[in-house]
Design a protein around this motif. Sequence first.
Motif, PDB file in Angstrom:
ATOM      1  N   VAL A 119      -6.140   4.635  -3.289  1.00 24.58           N
ATOM      2  CA  VAL A 119      -4.703   4.946  -3.286  1.00 24.58           C
ATOM      3  C   VAL A 119      -3.983   3.687  -3.764  1.00 24.58           C
ATOM      4  N   ILE A 120      -3.199   3.837  -4.837  1.00 27.74           N
ATOM      5  CA  ILE A 120      -2.424   2.692  -5.342  1.00 27.74           C
ATOM      6  C   ILE A 120      -1.193   2.539  -4.449  1.00 27.74           C
ATOM      7  N   THR A 121      -0.843   1.295  -4.157  1.00 24.60           N
ATOM      8  CA  THR A 121       0.274   1.057  -3.237  1.00 24.60           C
ATOM      9  C   THR A 121       1.200  -0.020  -3.791  1.00 24.60           C
ATOM     10  N   THR A 122       2.358  -0.112  -3.189  1.00 24.41           N
ATOM     11  CA  THR A 122       3.308  -1.167  -3.556  1.00 24.41           C
ATOM     12  C   THR A 122       2.873  -2.452  -2.860  1.00 24.41           C
ATOM     13  N   GLY A 123       2.065  -3.213  -3.543  1.00 23.99           N
ATOM     14  CA  GLY A 123       1.456  -4.394  -2.935  1.00 23.99           C
ATOM     15  C   GLY A 123       0.464  -3.952  -1.869  1.00 23.99           C
ATOM     16  N   SER A 124      -0.330  -4.910  -1.370  1.00 20.06           N
ATOM     17  CA  SER A 124      -1.244  -4.502  -0.305  1.00 20.06           C
ATOM     18  C   SER A 124      -0.482  -4.311   1.000  1.00 20.06           C
ATOM     19  N   GLN A 125       0.753  -4.819   1.049  1.00 18.97           N
ATOM     20  CA  GLN A 125       1.544  -4.621   2.263  1.00 18.97           C
ATOM     21  C   GLN A 125       1.714  -3.124   2.547  1.00 18.97           C
ATOM     22  N   GLN A 126       2.020  -2.350   1.514  1.00 22.27           N
ATOM     23  CA  GLN A 126       2.173  -0.912   1.736  1.00 22.27           C
ATOM     24  C   GLN A 126       0.830  -0.268   2.097  1.00 22.27           C
ATOM     25  N   ALA A 127      -0.246  -0.835   1.577  1.00 21.61           N
ATOM     26  CA  ALA A 127      -1.564  -0.321   1.947  1.00 21.61           C
ATOM     27  C   ALA A 127      -1.787  -0.511   3.453  1.00 21.61           C
ATOM     28  N   LEU A 128      -1.412  -1.689   3.971  1.00 21.42           N
ATOM     29  CA  LEU A 128      -1.582  -1.939   5.406  1.00 21.42           C
ATOM     30  C   LEU A 128      -0.725  -0.972   6.216  1.00 21.42           C
ATOM     31  N   ASP A 129       0.466  -0.728   5.715  1.00 24.06           N
ATOM     32  CA  ASP A 129       1.378   0.203   6.378  1.00 24.06           C
ATOM     33  C   ASP A 129       0.773   1.614   6.410  1.00 24.06           C
ATOM     34  N   ALA A 130       0.259   2.053   5.272  1.00 26.76           N
ATOM     35  CA  ALA A 130      -0.304   3.410   5.192  1.00 26.76           C
ATOM     36  C   ALA A 130      -1.509   3.524   6.126  1.00 26.76           C
ATOM     37  N   VAL A 131      -2.353   2.510   6.142  1.00 30.91           N
ATOM     38  CA  VAL A 131      -3.549   2.560   7.006  1.00 30.91           C
ATOM     39  C   VAL A 131      -3.115   2.681   8.465  1.00 30.91           C
ATOM     40  N   CYS A 132      -2.155   1.859   8.856  1.00 37.32           N
ATOM     41  CA  CYS A 132      -1.768   1.866  10.269  1.00 37.32           C
ATOM     42  C   CYS A 132      -1.134   3.205  10.638  1.00 37.32           C
TER      43      CYS A 132
END
Length: 483
Positions: free
Chosen positions: A184-197
Amino acid sequence: MARAPFVHVNFQPSGGRRRVNADDIVRTLSDEVRAGRLPGGARLPPVRVLEHQLGISKNTAQAAYDELVVRGVLTARERDGVFVAGSSAPDLGSIELRSAPLPRFRSFQLKRSALAGPDVIPLSMVFIDPALLPRDRVAECFRSALNIPGLHHFYDAQGYPPLREAISKRLVARGMDVAPEHIVITTGSQQALDAVCRALVRRSVATENPVYQYAKALFESLGAELVGLRLDPFAPLPLDEWRAVLRATRPELFYTITSFHNPTGRSSSTHEISQILELANELDFAVLEDDWGSDMLSGGEYRPTLRALGGPNVIYVNSFTKKLLPSLRLGFVAGNAETVAPLVAAKRVSTLGNPTLIEAALCELLERGYYDTHLTEMQRVLDGRYQRALALLDQHMPAGVRWTTPGGGPLIWLELPRSVDLGDLQVRLDARKVGIEPVPLAFYGTPHLHGIPIGYAFLDSERLARGLEILGDELRRAQGGSA
Ligand SMILES: Cc1ncc(COP(=O)(O)O)c(C=O)c1O
């Protein structure tokens, strides 16, 4: 002078008709004025607005207004419009709203250096020197992406499919089993961390202590209970201690930065990574690996990641922001067949999708080989800066100061004697135009380390030398010696 805004009035047709006629307008406005719902001086909608809103002719609207002027309900002012007769300073009944939302998010103040400007030396900067970034090539790829047919009308909540393919190829080449459909492409890895949580955590997350401070703040803001696992960057991971804490607290997920940990620069050994996987199996928690720094390893080398060793159940996050252009804001998360759908759903409800144009430009950059060329050159320069940073630290740091030797990534942790007050040091350095950023929010409670990150990748040799020389001066002064 700007015109007064006109009031909005709702008109309804009477007598079972579908459209409002002039009589309806006359009746409605008379009633509104009589009942005091339209105060004297209020400006009425221009005729063309009624025409558009009600689907009537200008003549019908005008006829209604003319009638109301004759009756003395309205007055027409040349070029200004039509107004309710009476006072020219209408009280439109504005009522100040007293209730305001109650904040749930705990706001925090980072103790930032107050400094900015070209003559400032930011010693704790986590970014790469912008001079090393391939702006021209990125611009070329943007031009090319703009010409991709259909791109302007399209976004994919999971991320631009060709970009996912390109990323998958890179990960597979590094020993990770990641299919494009699991990215899943995200807005920076910050959004990736948000999505995971949001997608995968119900209750609690364990992290290293200290940890990348905006990950901790993010997980906290999402209501997760946090468990800190003490990390000393100068020592092996205290895995027995971690096991005891994890067994007592039973978090669902462990977030870990295995290479070039932020803020300490520490990397876990391959043996330690295997032990983390064993611990996860023993205590049944999921693992989220933040691999932000591994592309900043010397000479195009790479080391096994948790994802490479642990397989598709390890959730893997990485980003292009630090290594390419920070403003590109693109990162990604790699899940597996079970986790990808909730991750996409979590991303979809927060942003719907990334800007496809930017995703396509990055995809071009990867496919044309520009990114690899750039990484090789960047790593060469960063290696030089790293060696220089070590030599300068040797030269300028007084006794009692220690630092990590990460060998890559953008950060070195500088551990200072406890007698040095970090707040005072920051103020003194600010006065000499050197910015440092202590990171108290990276810790759980009272920090067990006492130091600052040094971002050697951001500064050219001259500025790094000057910054570390001044830091050395101030440390000596703080320890009671002369500067
Ligand atoms: C360890 C780590 N992970 C993730 C991030 C998030 O960065 P980005 O959203 O720019 O990818 C940062 C930013 O500094 C970081 O240091």
